[in-house]
Every structure is written in structure tokens, then in C-alpha cells.
Design an enzyme around this catalytic site. Sequence first.
Site, PDB file in Angstrom:
ATOM      1  N   CYS A 106      -6.850 -10.098  -9.138  1.00 48.85           N
ATOM      2  CA  CYS A 106      -6.846  -9.620 -10.443  1.00 48.85           C
ATOM      3  C   CYS A 106      -8.528  -9.588 -11.135  1.00 48.85           C
ATOM      4  O   CYS A 106      -8.583  -8.712 -11.901  1.00 48.85           O
ATOM      5  CB  CYS A 106      -6.115 -10.845 -11.275  1.00 48.85           C
ATOM      6  SG  CYS A 106      -6.089 -10.352 -13.221  1.00 48.85           S
ATOM      7  N   CYS A 158       0.390  -5.335 -14.983  1.00 52.26           N
ATOM      8  CA  CYS A 158       0.050  -4.692 -13.984  1.00 52.26           C
ATOM      9  C   CYS A 158       1.021  -4.928 -12.795  1.00 52.26           C
ATOM     10  O   CYS A 158       1.313  -4.168 -11.650  1.00 52.26           O
ATOM     11  CB  CYS A 158      -1.432  -4.162 -13.846  1.00 52.26           C
ATOM     12  SG  CYS A 158      -1.981  -5.401 -12.879  1.00 52.26           S
ATOM     13  N   CYS A 168       0.504 -11.674  -3.783  1.00 54.67           N
ATOM     14  CA  CYS A 168       0.702 -13.045  -3.327  1.00 54.67           C
ATOM     15  C   CYS A 168       1.578 -13.510  -1.882  1.00 54.67           C
ATOM     16  O   CYS A 168       2.607 -12.707  -1.720  1.00 54.67           O
ATOM     17  CB  CYS A 168       1.641 -13.774  -4.477  1.00 54.67           C
ATOM     18  SG  CYS A 168       2.149 -15.281  -4.151  1.00 54.67           S
ATOM     19  N   CYS A 201       7.031  22.445  12.565  1.00 53.46           N
ATOM     20  CA  CYS A 201       6.136  21.675  13.722  1.00 53.46           C
ATOM     21  C   CYS A 201       4.904  21.819  13.512  1.00 53.46           C
ATOM     22  O   CYS A 201       4.437  23.169  13.185  1.00 53.46           O
ATOM     23  CB  CYS A 201       6.785  22.186  15.168  1.00 53.46           C
ATOM     24  SG  CYS A 201       5.942  21.298  16.536  1.00 53.46           S
TER      25      CYS A 201
END
Length: 483
Positions: free
Chosen positions: A432, A459, A466, A223
Site C-alpha cells: 500500500c 483498490c 496478503c 498457427c
Amino acid sequence: MNIYEEASRCLLCQDAPCTKACKTGDPARAIRAIRFDNHKPALSWVKACSDADLERAEQACILHPWPIRIKELLRSITPDDVEDSHYPALDITFCGIKCENPFFLASSAVCTNYEMVAHAFDAGWAGMFYKTICMQEIKEVSPRFDAMHNNATHGDFYGFRNMEQLSENPVEEDFKILHQLKWNYPTKVVIASIMGQNEEEWIKLAKMAEEAGCDAIELNFSCPQMKYKGMGSDVGQSPELVKAYTACVKSSVKIPVISKMTPNITHIAEPAEACVEAGADAISAINTIKSVTMDMDAEVAGQRTVSGYSGRAVRPIALRHVLELAQMPKKTELSGVGGIQTWRDALEFIQLGCGNVQVCTAVMQYGYRIIDDLKLGLQRYMAKHHITHLQELVGEQLPSFMNPDHLDRNTIIYPKIDKELCIGCGRCEISCNDGGHQAIVFDKETRQPRIVGTKCVGCHLCRLVCPMGAIGVTKRIPKKKNL
């Protein structure tokens, strides 16, 4: 339509008006299935619904003025290719205890009294790690929760911070609750989480747990926000202390002992190995990660503190710690905790070696009802992959992990743009150009991106940014040699 985006707008209402208006099916349950990564089985809840039924459901949606497009959403799904009659059982054995499925409630605010746990058991959870019991007086602060949202959205947070400590109930009351739960739910797994400040307290609490009929004990060494010295994650960072406390508990009881590790440490395997050497039957990991958030609404009378971070955001970190535990020379059983919300999340922990998984933050967001989709998704996955016993999945992905110096650096996978899906936003070119290798050319006239193979290094940043999912992958091929 992106069905996941549309379903993500659903408020997951209590006593959903859309289902009440539909009458011939349960569109709310179908949408919830999509939200929790079960879009193919979702159709089973609306198979009798006509277009008119779904239109009535949509009209009843309380999300005005932009209700969920229920008919379009559900009509966009193709029928399931896995028959539910072939779903396998999810039973598994953990620390010698038979569990009806691998899904447990984590020791936290989601299991603090009899009524809560009984409700969870009735819903289908296999077991629970009860909120940690200690001998000290616990007084919680207010407010004690904070969350991280996307762009001022509400409700659906990706990160969660809490300042809770341990159970506020009297010790005797908690063990009475555990005894009653085991008596009324004999097939469920009841585990007491305990925390002592010295060996005497650890032993006393462990014996009380055994006398209450608990199936096992979890030792909370993790904790991150204890106000008392010698307790919580400060102990969990010391191999010597966790070994001593594990050993004293192990020697005082006969039921399984599970040591819970803190992620607030550089090498989690060091204290874990000490616990295993002391006789721990299993290791659970992780607890919350020490963190800071700056929202003024989370201040406690104008003051702030460091406290525990959980939720979807921590899952990759939890998986990294579980991987390290699974790779320890001396093997032990593992219970995975940290950011589990869907069945796929749970599967990842299982594939790295966990015999069960614990859930907290997702339950706090969406309720015990998520167990339905956790079980459904895992069963469907097993059926689709012809897996008859859950144990077959435990640790199956461990052989694929290796040190970075052993990874294949002589081949490449090029990204590929799907012109049918591409809408010409240009996000791939921006990323890019500014964060990659300037390997994408964007034609402003046609609004079409083009990958320059001589510059692309594979890469896949473009694929990840996208927004339309229009960039896929090609086959892996050998890299061209430099001339």
C-alpha cells in the site's frame, strides 16, 4: 494448514506409492482432486481410511525429506455439502452435434495418433479437434518446448511455449485414423483440423474429412509458427482471406465448419465476423500467442524464434477475446481455448458464451486424467446452484460486462483485516505504501496493520498481496462527498 498449498507440493505420481501403501482408499486421487479445485469431494476417496492408513500412505510418499502431510491434509477438509446422487448430466449440443460433456482436446500434440485419442476417449473426454492436417511436409525442430516456472521450480509451469507446427503424418494416414476413431467411438465427437495454402487445398482436405466420417471441420487460421507463406496466423489476420477460405470450404461440405481465430491481432472480431458472413457454423478461439523466451536450453542448434505461448498465464487474454466474439452483432456458437486447467477455468469460458472448451497445455502437464476433475467440479457446481442443464450457463455472465464509462464510480468497498488470521508480516503495508495510497499503518511493536479509512480508496491491493488471506471485504457503501 492451507490445503491447496500442501496439495500443490504433490508430484501427482504415476502408480502412486501412497495409494499402494494405503490399501483402504486412494489418497493420491483425493490429493489430485484438491489440486484441481475439488477439495470437498476429495474425501470420498479416503472415507474408509483410518489415521493409520493415511500415516502409511504418508510414509510411502517419495517426496523426501519433506513428504506430503497426507493425514493432516485430508483431515483438514470438512465433509461435502453436495450429494453426488444429485449431480446433473453434462451433455450439450454444439453445432447440432450432441456432446456428452463440453470438454474437448485441442488440436495439438495431445491428439496426434489413434492410440492417444482412444486413450482420451476411454478416460471420458467428449471429443477432440485432431492435430491440424495439411498437404505440406512437416518437419519439427528439437527441442520445441519451453516453459515459465516460479523461482526455478520444476514441473508445475504457468506458461508454456511451443514451436510445433502441424501433423507430421501423411495426409491419408491421418484421415484413416479419424475414420477408425469415429467407427470405434461413434458417440464421441471427432473433428478434423485442417490448413490449406490455397482454395484447392482447403477444399480437398475438407472433403477428405467429410468422407472419413468426421463430425465437423475446424479451419486453422491461427498457427503462429508456420514456415510456409500463406498459412497460419498470417492468414487469420486478413478478414478477406478467412472469408474466402471459409466460404469455399462451406460450399464443398455438408458437415459443420468451425473457424479458429488467432489472438495475434488487435480486433479479433473483424476476421471472425467475416467467417460468420461466409457461413461458418462456429468460431473457436484462441490459438497460442506469439512470444519469446530466453532459456538457452530451448535453443535449436544455437538459434531462436518467435513461437506460441499457452498455459494458465494466457487465460485472461483468451477470455477477453472470447468476450469480444460473444459481443459480435451477428451471434454464432463459440468454442473456448486458452489456459484451461480446472473446471472453474472452463466455467468462465462457458459463462462468456462457449458451448464447449478445448484443453491442451494442462493435458501435456498432467495427462488425460484431469477430465475426472473437470467433469466432477462442473457437475458439483451445477448441483449446488440447482442448474439442471449445462446450456443454462452458456453466456450467463455476458450481461455483467459493460464499457468502463458505465461502471459505478460513486460507491466503495473498504477492505477489512481479520486479526485472527493476520500473522503480522506487514506485506499489506509495504504494498500500500509503495504501490497504493499509503492507507495502511503498521505498528512494529504489536506487528498489527491498521487501515486508515480517510486515505483508503478501496483498490484492494492489500487484499491481493496478503499471503494469509487475512484481508476481506465490507459492504459496498456510497463514497463520502468531498467538502
